[in-house]
Motif scaffolding. Sequence first.
Motif, short mmCIF file in Angstrom:
data_model
loop_
_atom_site.label_atom_id
_atom_site.label_comp_id
_atom_site.label_asym_id
_atom_site.label_seq_id
_atom_site.Cartn_x
_atom_site.Cartn_y
_atom_site.Cartn_z
N CYS A 258 5.60 0.81 -9.21
CA CYS A 258 6.16 2.03 -8.62
C CYS A 258 5.61 2.24 -7.22
N GLY A 259 6.40 1.87 -6.20
CA GLY A 259 5.93 2.02 -4.83
C GLY A 259 4.86 1.03 -4.46
N GLU A 260 4.80 -0.10 -5.17
CA GLU A 260 3.78 -1.11 -4.88
C GLU A 260 4.11 -1.84 -3.57
N ARG A 261 3.08 -2.43 -2.97
CA ARG A 261 3.33 -3.27 -1.79
C ARG A 261 4.24 -4.42 -2.18
N GLY A 262 5.08 -4.81 -1.23
CA GLY A 262 6.04 -5.87 -1.53
C GLY A 262 5.38 -7.18 -1.94
N ASN A 263 4.24 -7.52 -1.26
CA ASN A 263 3.60 -8.80 -1.59
C ASN A 263 2.97 -8.76 -2.98
N ARG A 302 11.89 5.51 -6.26
CA ARG A 302 10.52 5.41 -6.74
C ARG A 302 10.23 6.50 -7.76
N GLU A 303 10.73 7.70 -7.48
CA GLU A 303 10.52 8.83 -8.38
C GLU A 303 11.21 8.58 -9.72
N ALA A 304 12.38 7.93 -9.69
CA ALA A 304 13.13 7.68 -10.92
C ALA A 304 12.57 6.54 -11.74
N SER A 305 11.86 5.60 -11.09
CA SER A 305 11.45 4.37 -11.77
C SER A 305 10.54 4.64 -12.97
N ILE A 306 9.64 5.63 -12.85
CA ILE A 306 8.74 5.97 -13.95
C ILE A 306 9.54 6.39 -15.19
N TYR A 307 10.58 7.22 -14.96
CA TYR A 307 11.38 7.71 -16.09
C TYR A 307 12.22 6.60 -16.70
N THR A 308 12.72 5.71 -15.84
CA THR A 308 13.48 4.56 -16.35
C THR A 308 12.60 3.72 -17.29
N GLY A 309 11.35 3.46 -16.84
CA GLY A 309 10.43 2.66 -17.65
C GLY A 309 10.08 3.30 -18.98
N ILE A 310 9.76 4.59 -18.97
CA ILE A 310 9.33 5.25 -20.22
C ILE A 310 10.50 5.38 -21.19
N THR A 311 11.73 5.51 -20.69
CA THR A 311 12.91 5.59 -21.57
C THR A 311 13.15 4.25 -22.27
N SER A 329 1.84 2.37 -9.03
CA SER A 329 0.81 3.34 -9.35
C SER A 329 1.43 4.74 -9.29
N THR A 330 0.87 5.64 -10.10
CA THR A 330 1.39 7.00 -10.17
C THR A 330 1.11 7.77 -8.88
N SER A 331 0.14 7.33 -8.08
CA SER A 331 -0.13 8.00 -6.80
C SER A 331 1.06 7.86 -5.87
N ARG A 332 1.66 6.68 -5.84
CA ARG A 332 2.81 6.47 -4.95
C ARG A 332 4.04 7.18 -5.49
N TRP A 333 4.12 7.31 -6.81
CA TRP A 333 5.19 8.11 -7.40
C TRP A 333 5.02 9.57 -6.98
N ALA A 334 3.77 10.06 -7.00
CA ALA A 334 3.51 11.44 -6.59
C ALA A 334 3.82 11.63 -5.10
N GLU A 335 3.60 10.59 -4.30
CA GLU A 335 3.94 10.69 -2.88
C GLU A 335 5.45 10.84 -2.70
N ALA A 336 6.23 10.18 -3.56
CA ALA A 336 7.68 10.35 -3.51
C ALA A 336 8.06 11.80 -3.86
N LEU A 337 7.38 12.36 -4.86
CA LEU A 337 7.60 13.78 -5.20
C LEU A 337 7.30 14.67 -4.00
N ARG A 338 6.21 14.37 -3.32
CA ARG A 338 5.77 15.19 -2.19
C ARG A 338 6.80 15.12 -1.06
N GLU A 339 7.32 13.93 -0.80
CA GLU A 339 8.29 13.79 0.28
C GLU A 339 9.57 14.56 -0.04
N MET A 340 10.06 14.42 -1.28
CA MET A 340 11.30 15.13 -1.64
C MET A 340 11.06 16.64 -1.64
N SER A 341 9.90 17.07 -2.08
CA SER A 341 9.58 18.50 -2.10
C SER A 341 9.56 19.05 -0.68
N GLY A 342 9.00 18.28 0.25
CA GLY A 342 8.96 18.71 1.65
C GLY A 342 10.36 18.84 2.23
#
Length: 588
Positions: A258-263, A302-311, A329-342
Amino acid sequence: METGKIVKVSGPLIVAEGMADCKMFDVVQVSDKKLIGEVIELRGDKASIQVYEETSGLGPGEDVVSTGEPLSVELAPGLIEGIYDGIQRPLAKLKAAAGDRIERGVYLPAVDHEKKWEFKPCVAVGSEVEGGSVIGTVQENILITHKIMIPYGVNGVVKEIKKGEFTVDETVAVVATKDGDREIRMLQKWPVRKGRPYKEKLSPLTPLVTGQRVIDTLFPIAKGGVAAVPGPFGSGKTVVQHQLAKWADADIIVYVGCGERGNEMTDVLNEFPALIDPRSGQPLMKRTVLIANTSDMPVAAREASIYTGITIAEYFRDMGYSVAIMADSTSRWAEALREMSGRLEEMPGEEGYPAYLSSRLAEFYERAGIVRVLGQQGVTGSITAIGAVSPPGGDLSEPVAQATLRIVKVFWGLSASLAYKRHFPAVDWIASYSLYADRMSEWYGENVGEEWLSFRAACMRILQEEAQLDEIVRLVGMDALSPSNRLTMETAKSIREDYLHQNAFHEVDTYTSLEKQQYMMQLILQFDKLAGEALDKNVDIEDILELPVREQIGRAKYIPESQMQKFDEILAEIKNEMSELVGDGEDY
């Protein structure tokens, strides 16, 4: 279908008017390119939509068409071995269709709708079924038997059941319900933000054996438990999750990048297909689903990927499988939440994260657990959730780490200083904890041995004593310690270097069974006990520490599982050498 017009574009967020009949979380198609988006806020007839694809080139006045359905995943044979993006688009097929870079508006179904699967029925005409009942099986691959279940909300009597080869869209059974006949296909769809139902949630009492000594011994996680792996850059979070994916005692692995570096994601996609499952000898991918969402992909996906996986994990849990989901990592998922919230102009919370950060994290982790499944008498399934957290600069006081710690019951805190010393896994034994250890003590007593718990407690005590003595050693040096304290320091060093340190790339040391772990602890603690008795008889500490058997204890980690008798030989050698050293004829 509801059609509106774009009035604002702000990165991945667009606002459309004329959407009064839309519902929250409806999926929409944006512009003539049919970009996929999801409604996340409604104000009057205006809808705020997060778009899962690049929005460059969009402008006011373009059409937005609502599908009237929430974001859902396809659940059917063909999921295993799949590699998907955050909204379950199959990456391998996308590459074949559109090349290395995914073009906008390209959509392909997640599972193959043309492939025929051999369906074997396991119910007869006249059988009563309900949501979750298994009506047949498909052998998805050599490892996984895919159970075809009645969709939730369907109760009745089997009117017709077929046998043979079918696509996922073809009817394999007909169920007579009070509302009329219902055709059953192998394909189900489920909205990702809604947890799949179950009969009863159980208390997790069985450990998820990982083969990683620091985890299994000191900080175990239960099947159906939740764990966090926080640590700074370079501390080994991803390697820990790879080891758990390879060795954990789970039937199915769902890995969400989730939001991992490409490499790093490239490494995962290259390594996983090459890894061999140690339990079956088959490729590990034959029981794995990968969801790859790199940091350069659209932030909303990125925000949706966590829910896709758990489903997807819940779907296999409902078949009765033990599933482990890794979120990195869930930190990068949270960063996606922060960006959309902003972009939604919501009131920011701590460090700019939205005020609902904790509740969203809890929604994800609470979908883990061990449950009695619906429609199958006495069958249980479990989801074990392990989330990596990447706090900036390793600061565990930041909001994502703190919110996660309030939810999870296992904390494997990775230490930059341990990683710098090349001690892997770099789990800090002073900062980490597991709240499952005590409640699983009965299982350990019955399945490993009563000594396990006392050995574990002794190791923890010695490591904590070392941390206290370490302050004195830094001030006045090792020579100022009493012989018994010197022995404690040496035993703690042996626990650290000979037991907790583990080489993920060594064919023997990469995995350690619980039986071997108990033997290894016994060697170290037996030496400590007899050395303590020798000190009481005025034997010099230097003579004890120079005994040849210490080298054998240090190399015990490399003894293969098939040669466990060597541990008994080393135990006997410890007694012999100590007896000779004391020299009073006393038999140890």
